[in-house]
Design an enzyme around this catalytic site. Sequence first.
Site, PDB file in Angstrom:
ATOM      1  N   GLY A  57      -5.786  -8.479   9.361  1.00 50.51           N
ATOM      2  CA  GLY A  57      -4.477  -8.908   9.870  1.00 50.51           C
ATOM      3  C   GLY A  57      -4.537  -9.107  11.364  1.00 50.51           C
ATOM      4  N   TYR A 115      -6.243  -7.782  13.529  1.00 48.89           N
ATOM      5  CA  TYR A 115      -7.591  -7.749  14.097  1.00 48.89           C
ATOM      6  C   TYR A 115      -8.441  -8.970  13.756  1.00 48.89           C
ATOM      7  CZ  TYR A 115      -6.975  -3.016  16.006  1.00 48.89           C
ATOM      8  OH  TYR A 115      -6.568  -1.928  16.748  1.00 48.89           O
ATOM      9  N   GLY A 134       1.875  -4.027  10.988  1.00 52.62           N
ATOM     10  CA  GLY A 134       1.147  -4.233   9.737  1.00 52.62           C
ATOM     11  C   GLY A 134       1.176  -3.021   8.816  1.00 52.62           C
ATOM     12  N   VAL A 135       0.028  -2.704   8.238  1.00 55.10           N
ATOM     13  CA  VAL A 135      -0.108  -1.568   7.328  1.00 55.10           C
ATOM     14  C   VAL A 135       0.286  -0.269   8.052  1.00 55.10           C
ATOM     15  CG1 VAL A 135      -1.777  -0.159   6.067  1.00 55.10           C
ATOM     16  CG2 VAL A 135      -1.947  -2.632   5.982  1.00 55.10           C
ATOM     17  N   ASP A 136      -0.173  -0.150   9.270  1.00 58.18           N
ATOM     18  CA  ASP A 136       0.067   1.054  10.068  1.00 58.18           C
ATOM     19  C   ASP A 136       1.579   1.306  10.213  1.00 58.18           C
ATOM     20  OD1 ASP A 136      -0.723   3.185  11.611  1.00 58.18           O
ATOM     21  OD2 ASP A 136      -1.294   2.003  13.377  1.00 58.18           O
ATOM     22  N   ILE A 173       0.822  -1.218   0.000  1.00 68.09           N
ATOM     23  CA  ILE A 173       0.000   0.000   0.000  1.00 68.09           C
ATOM     24  C   ILE A 173       0.854   1.266   0.000  1.00 68.09           C
ATOM     25  CG2 ILE A 173      -0.295   0.182   2.529  1.00 68.09           C
ATOM     26  CD1 ILE A 173      -3.408   0.560   0.819  1.00 68.09           C
TER      27      ILE A 173
END
Length: 168
Positions: free
Chosen positions: A120, A122, A32-34, A11
């Site tokens: 992910g 969560y 993760g993404v964060d 992303i």
Amino acid sequence: MPTITPVRGDITQQDVDAVVNAANNGMRGGGGVDGAIHRAGGRAVLDDCIQRFPGGLATGDAGWTTAGQLPARWVIHTVGPDLRAGEHDPGLLEACYRRSLEVADELGARTVAFPLVSAGAYGWPLREAALTAAYTVAITRTDVTDVRLVAFDDDAWESMRFAVMCLT
Ligand code: AR6
């Protein structure tokens, strides 16, 4: 309805107006993404989070910051429901996509890339998360013209392609 395209990739590399972050209520970064967005975007993203979200962000809500050094102009942060913590209301997951598109409209963003929010750490099943992403984007009124649903690995990619195929 925007064009909805499943994309295999990272992303943080998406050349779009806004990328969506799968954040947490604290809004100070994470894994993760964060983690990837904060690492690639740099300190400006965190500074803006601190300034714009002193009290964090509610589950299902969304808000924006600068994208710092990312190719995108904005990061739209949203907080998905944490299934592992007992948040199993799919309405909250739908709200993440709906609210993110509302924020994109406020910004004038036309191209937006989403990760699979809540799929992910969560713990939402990939296929359910992907179907929720695809149909919520499809039924939300928005001025966004292009939505990318970004899959990071093989399983997410399969689920994403299946979900977009189900729309046709
Ligand atoms: N690009 C695209 N997708 C990715 C990337 C990436 N760079 N990295 C991971 N994914 P997650 P959540 C996929 O855990 O479930 C954080 O610590 C990943 O494989 O990022 O909403 C936050 O701070 C999965 O399919 O988000 C929160 O505490 C999907 O993105 C919590 O995790 C979402 O995984 C949020 O958990």
